[in-house]
Design an enzyme around this catalytic site. Structure first.
Site, short mmCIF file in Angstrom:
data_model
loop_
_atom_site.label_atom_id
_atom_site.label_comp_id
_atom_site.label_asym_id
_atom_site.label_seq_id
_atom_site.Cartn_x
_atom_site.Cartn_y
_atom_site.Cartn_z
N HIS A 1 -19.25 -16.25 38.09
CA HIS A 1 -19.11 -14.53 38.11
C HIS A 1 -19.30 -14.01 36.74
O HIS A 1 -18.90 -13.92 35.77
CB HIS A 1 -17.50 -14.78 38.42
CG HIS A 1 -16.90 -13.26 38.32
ND1 HIS A 1 -15.68 -13.06 37.75
CD2 HIS A 1 -17.47 -12.23 38.63
CE1 HIS A 1 -15.47 -11.69 37.81
NE2 HIS A 1 -16.83 -11.21 38.42
N GLU B 1 -17.96 -16.20 34.08
CA GLU B 1 -16.74 -16.99 34.25
C GLU B 1 -17.26 -18.29 35.39
O GLU B 1 -17.64 -17.81 36.29
CB GLU B 1 -15.89 -16.08 35.09
CG GLU B 1 -14.33 -16.63 35.34
CD GLU B 1 -13.35 -15.60 35.79
OE1 GLU B 1 -12.12 -15.79 35.56
OE2 GLU B 1 -13.92 -14.86 36.34
N SER C 1 -15.81 -12.29 42.81
CA SER C 1 -15.00 -12.01 41.69
C SER C 1 -13.39 -12.38 42.02
O SER C 1 -12.58 -12.30 41.25
CB SER C 1 -14.82 -10.65 41.21
OG SER C 1 -15.23 -9.59 42.25
N ASN D 1 -10.19 -11.12 36.51
CA ASN D 1 -9.55 -10.31 37.46
C ASN D 1 -8.15 -10.33 37.68
O ASN D 1 -7.28 -9.31 38.16
CB ASN D 1 -10.29 -10.05 38.70
CG ASN D 1 -11.51 -9.67 38.78
OD1 ASN D 1 -11.80 -8.27 37.91
ND2 ASN D 1 -12.67 -10.11 38.97
#
Length: 291
Positions: free
Chosen positions: A145, A157, A124, A195
Site C-alpha cells: 500500500h 504499508e 488501502s 486508514n
C-alpha cells in the site's frame, strides 16, 4: 521465479490512474523497466503522459535534469490489460477500491504472470487473504500500500495475507526499500494501520462540516495548526479522492461493525454528485476556481 531482488528488473503496474502512475514513476526513477497497463491503450498512454507532466514540473523547478526525465520516461512502456504485464518480474495492481474488480483482476494477473512472480495489491482496505484466494499462487500475493502522492510520500504499508509466504514478504520489503521507501507492516485487517487511524479523522471532520461547526477552511486550519498536521483532513480527503475515502469507510464500517467508522452523509452526497476531490475539480473545495 523472481526469488531475489536482483532478478527483478521489470515491474508491471495494472492501473494507470493517480496511484498506478505514481508507482510506475517511482519504479522507473529507481532504475526499473516499467510496464504500465490499463483497460485501453488510450488510458495507459494518458497515465504515462501524466508522469511526463509531473517530471516536467521537476525539470522546470531545477530539481531534475531534462536528460534524467527522458531516461525515466524511456523506461516506461504503456500496455493494455493484465496480459500486457506478462514479461514483468513483479506485478502491482493499483485499480479502483472495489473488491469484485480486484478479484477479477487478480484472476487475470495470475493467468498472465509467470509461475512464482509476486502479485502485489495497492489496496488501502480490502483483505489480502480474500484477494489471494482467487489465485493459484496465494503464497505469492501481498499487500503493498503506497501513500498518495506516491513520488512524494515515503511510506509503504506492507500487509501479509494469511497465505503470504515469508520469502514473498521479505522480497516485497526489499523492493520497497530499493524504491527509497520506508516500510511498516500490518496484519490483514480492514483498513490495515494507516486508514484504520485516518478514516475516523476524515469522517469526524466531515461530520463537523455537515453540522456547521466551522467552515472547511476552519476545520483544516485547526488540524494543521492545532494538531501540527501538514494538511487538514478535508483537503487530504480531496487529494486521496472522496470516492476512495467513502469506499474505505464503508469497508471498515461493514467489516468491523463499529459506528465510529460510519461515513457522514456529506461525504456520501459529494461522491453521488461526482465531486470526488482534486481529480474531478471539486470536492470539499472547488479547484476549478483555483490557479
Amino acid at each position: 521465479m523472481s526469488d531475489t531482488l536482483e532478478n527483478i528488473t521489470t515491474i508491471g503496474v495494472l492501473g494507470a490512474g493517480q496511484m498506478g502512475a505514481g508507482i510506475a514513476q517511482v519504479a522507473a526513477q529507481g532504475g526499473f523497466t516499467v510496464l504500465l497497463a490499463d483497460v485501453s491503450q488510450a488510458r495507459a498512454d494518458a497515465g504515462k503522459a501524466g508522469i511526463a507532466k509531473q517530471l516536467g514540473r521537476l525539470v522546470e523547478k531545477g530539481k531534475l535534469a531534462a536528460e534524467a526525465r527522458d531516461a525515466i520516461l524511456g523506461r516506461i512502456t504503456a500496455v493494455v490489460g493484465a496480459a500486457g504485464l506478462a514479461p514483468g518480474d513483479f506485478l502491482v495492481e493499483a485499480a479502483t477500491e472495489n473488491i469484485e474488480l480486484k478479484k477479477q483482476l487478480f484472476v487475470e494477473l495470475d493467468r498472465a504472470a509467470r509461475p512464482g512472480v509476486i502479485l502485489a495489491t495497492n489496496t488501502s482496505s480490502i483483505s489480502i487473504t480474500l484477494i489471494a484466494a482467487v489465485t493459484g499462487r496465494p503464497e505469492r500475493v501481498v499487500g503493498m500500500h503506497f501513500m498518495n502522492p506516491v513520488p512524494v510520500m515515503k511510506l509503504v504499508e506492507i500487509i501479509r495475507g494469511l497465505q503470504t509466504a515469508d520469502d514473498t514478504y521479505q522480497l516485497t520489503l526489499a523492493l520497497a526499500h530499493k524504491l527509497g521507501k520506508t516500510t511498516i507492516t500490518s496484519k490483514d485487517c480492514p483498513g490495515f494501520l494507516v486508514n484504520r487511524i485516518l478514516i475516523p479523522l476524515i469522517n469526524e471532520a466531515g461530520f463537523a462540516l455537515q453540522e456547521g461547526l466551522g467552515s472547511a477552511e476552519d476545520i483544516d486550519t485547526g488540524a494543521k495548526l492545532g494538531l501540527n498536521h501538514p494538511m487538514g483532513p478535508l483537503e487530504l480527503a480531496d487529494l486521496i479522492g472522496l470516492d476512495t475515502c467513502l469506499a474505505i469507510a464503508d469497508v471498515l464500517h461493514r467489516e468491523l461493525g463499529d459506528d465510529k467508522y460510519r461515513a457522514p452523509n456529506i461525504l456520501r452526497m459529494h461522491v453521488a454528485a461526482g465531486w470526488h476531490g482534486r481529480k474531478t475539480g471539486r470536492g470539499f473545495y472547488n479547484y476549478a476556481s483555483k490557479p
